[in-house]
Design a protein around this motif. Structure first.
Motif, PDB file in Angstrom:
ATOM      1  N   LYS A  39     -60.069  -0.640 -22.146  1.00 29.43           N
ATOM      2  CA  LYS A  39     -58.818  -0.133 -21.583  1.00 29.43           C
ATOM      3  C   LYS A  39     -57.679  -1.113 -21.843  1.00 29.43           C
ATOM      4  CE  LYS A  39     -60.282   1.026 -17.357  1.00 29.43           C
ATOM      5  NZ  LYS A  39     -60.259   1.650 -16.015  1.00 29.43           N
ATOM      6  N   THR A  40     -57.965  -2.395 -21.822  1.00 30.06           N
ATOM      7  CA  THR A  40     -56.935  -3.405 -22.085  1.00 30.06           C
ATOM      8  C   THR A  40     -56.416  -3.295 -23.517  1.00 30.06           C
ATOM      9  OG1 THR A  40     -57.964  -4.897 -20.489  1.00 30.06           O
ATOM     10  CG2 THR A  40     -56.445  -5.877 -22.068  1.00 30.06           C
ATOM     11  N   LYS A  43     -54.318  -0.139 -23.855  1.00 31.97           N
ATOM     12  CA  LYS A  43     -52.967  -0.292 -23.297  1.00 31.97           C
ATOM     13  C   LYS A  43     -52.086  -1.125 -24.223  1.00 31.97           C
ATOM     14  CE  LYS A  43     -54.312  -1.512 -19.175  1.00 31.97           C
ATOM     15  NZ  LYS A  43     -54.400  -1.917 -17.776  1.00 31.97           N
ATOM     16  N   ASN A  53     -45.534   1.880 -13.966  1.00 26.77           N
ATOM     17  CA  ASN A  53     -46.916   1.827 -13.478  1.00 26.77           C
ATOM     18  C   ASN A  53     -47.607   3.178 -13.543  1.00 26.77           C
ATOM     19  OD1 ASN A  53     -46.933  -0.902 -13.002  1.00 26.77           O
ATOM     20  ND2 ASN A  53     -46.288  -0.706 -10.864  1.00 26.77           N
ATOM     21  N   ALA A  54     -46.845   4.243 -13.354  1.00 23.77           N
ATOM     22  CA  ALA A  54     -47.443   5.576 -13.412  1.00 23.77           C
ATOM     23  C   ALA A  54     -48.001   5.847 -14.811  1.00 23.77           C
ATOM     24  CB  ALA A  54     -46.415   6.640 -13.025  1.00 23.77           C
ATOM     25  N   THR A  55     -47.267   5.447 -15.822  1.00 24.85           N
ATOM     26  CA  THR A  55     -47.728   5.623 -17.199  1.00 24.85           C
ATOM     27  C   THR A  55     -48.942   4.747 -17.477  1.00 24.85           C
ATOM     28  OG1 THR A  55     -45.454   6.086 -17.877  1.00 24.85           O
ATOM     29  CG2 THR A  55     -47.023   5.573 -19.619  1.00 24.85           C
ATOM     30  N   THR A  56     -48.893   3.522 -16.979  1.00 24.07           N
ATOM     31  CA  THR A  56     -50.037   2.609 -17.139  1.00 24.07           C
ATOM     32  C   THR A  56     -51.281   3.212 -16.500  1.00 24.07           C
ATOM     33  OG1 THR A  56     -48.580   0.691 -17.135  1.00 24.07           O
ATOM     34  CG2 THR A  56     -50.903   0.294 -16.655  1.00 24.07           C
ATOM     35  N   ASN A  57     -51.137   3.742 -15.306  1.00 30.26           N
ATOM     36  CA  ASN A  57     -52.276   4.365 -14.615  1.00 30.26           C
ATOM     37  C   ASN A  57     -52.781   5.591 -15.361  1.00 30.26           C
ATOM     38  OD1 ASN A  57     -52.134   2.427 -12.611  1.00 30.26           O
ATOM     39  ND2 ASN A  57     -50.894   3.689 -11.251  1.00 30.26           N
ATOM     40  N   ALA A  58     -51.862   6.380 -15.914  1.00 33.10           N
ATOM     41  CA  ALA A  58     -52.260   7.573 -16.662  1.00 33.10           C
ATOM     42  C   ALA A  58     -53.047   7.189 -17.910  1.00 33.10           C
ATOM     43  CB  ALA A  58     -51.021   8.392 -17.035  1.00 33.10           C
ATOM     44  N   ASP A  60     -54.775   4.411 -18.311  1.00 33.40           N
ATOM     45  CA  ASP A  60     -56.081   3.942 -17.828  1.00 33.40           C
ATOM     46  C   ASP A  60     -57.016   5.111 -17.545  1.00 33.40           C
ATOM     47  OD1 ASP A  60     -55.726   1.214 -17.978  1.00 33.40           O
ATOM     48  OD2 ASP A  60     -55.115   0.993 -15.884  1.00 33.40           O
ATOM     49  N   GLU A  61     -56.509   6.123 -16.862  1.00 34.76           N
ATOM     50  CA  GLU A  61     -57.331   7.287 -16.515  1.00 34.76           C
ATOM     51  C   GLU A  61     -57.763   8.054 -17.763  1.00 34.76           C
ATOM     52  OE1 GLU A  61     -55.908   9.838 -13.375  1.00 34.76           O
ATOM     53  OE2 GLU A  61     -55.025   8.116 -12.337  1.00 34.76           O
ATOM     54  N   GLU A  64     -60.443   6.015 -19.474  1.00 28.97           N
ATOM     55  CA  GLU A  64     -61.653   6.073 -18.643  1.00 28.97           C
ATOM     56  C   GLU A  64     -62.369   7.407 -18.821  1.00 28.97           C
ATOM     57  OE1 GLU A  64     -64.577   4.608 -16.369  1.00 28.97           O
ATOM     58  OE2 GLU A  64     -62.798   3.461 -16.890  1.00 28.97           O
TER      59      GLU A  64
END
Length: 93
Positions: A39-40, A43, A53-58, A60-61, A64
């Motif tokens: 994931k790193t 990104k 952060n919302a984009t970062t979380n998306a 990541d998801e 995943e």
């Protein structure tokens, strides 16, 4: 989650149309479905598209979601993407 994936993958052809070409799209998809890419690393590849952060979380998801798939499913996604590349649908982008 499926909608998120579709939206992220739909945004990349628009970027490709802007002049960078389709190798970016193919590289991102390849890294998305490759279970060896963390994931790193994923990104880092998409850093220029991350605004908040919302984009970062998306992102990541999304990664995943692919990390949790079987090799057979990932192989099927590769075949599906190759069919899209080889079809006239790619000409739309």
């Amino acid at each position: 989650m499926k909608l998120l994936m579709v939206l992220m993958l739909a945004a990349l052809p628009l970027h490709c149309y802007a002049g960078s070409g389709c190798p970016l799209l193919e590289n991102v998809i390849s890294k998305t479905i490759n279970p060896q890419v963390s994931k790193t690393e994923y990104k880092e590849l998409l850093q220029e598209f991350i605004d908040d952060n919302a984009t970062t979380n998306a992102i990541d998801e999304l990664k995943e979601c692919f990390l949790n798939q079987t090799d057979e499913t990932l192989s099927n996604v590769e075949v599906f993407m190759q069919l899209i590349y080889d079809s006239s649908l790619c000409d739309l982008f």
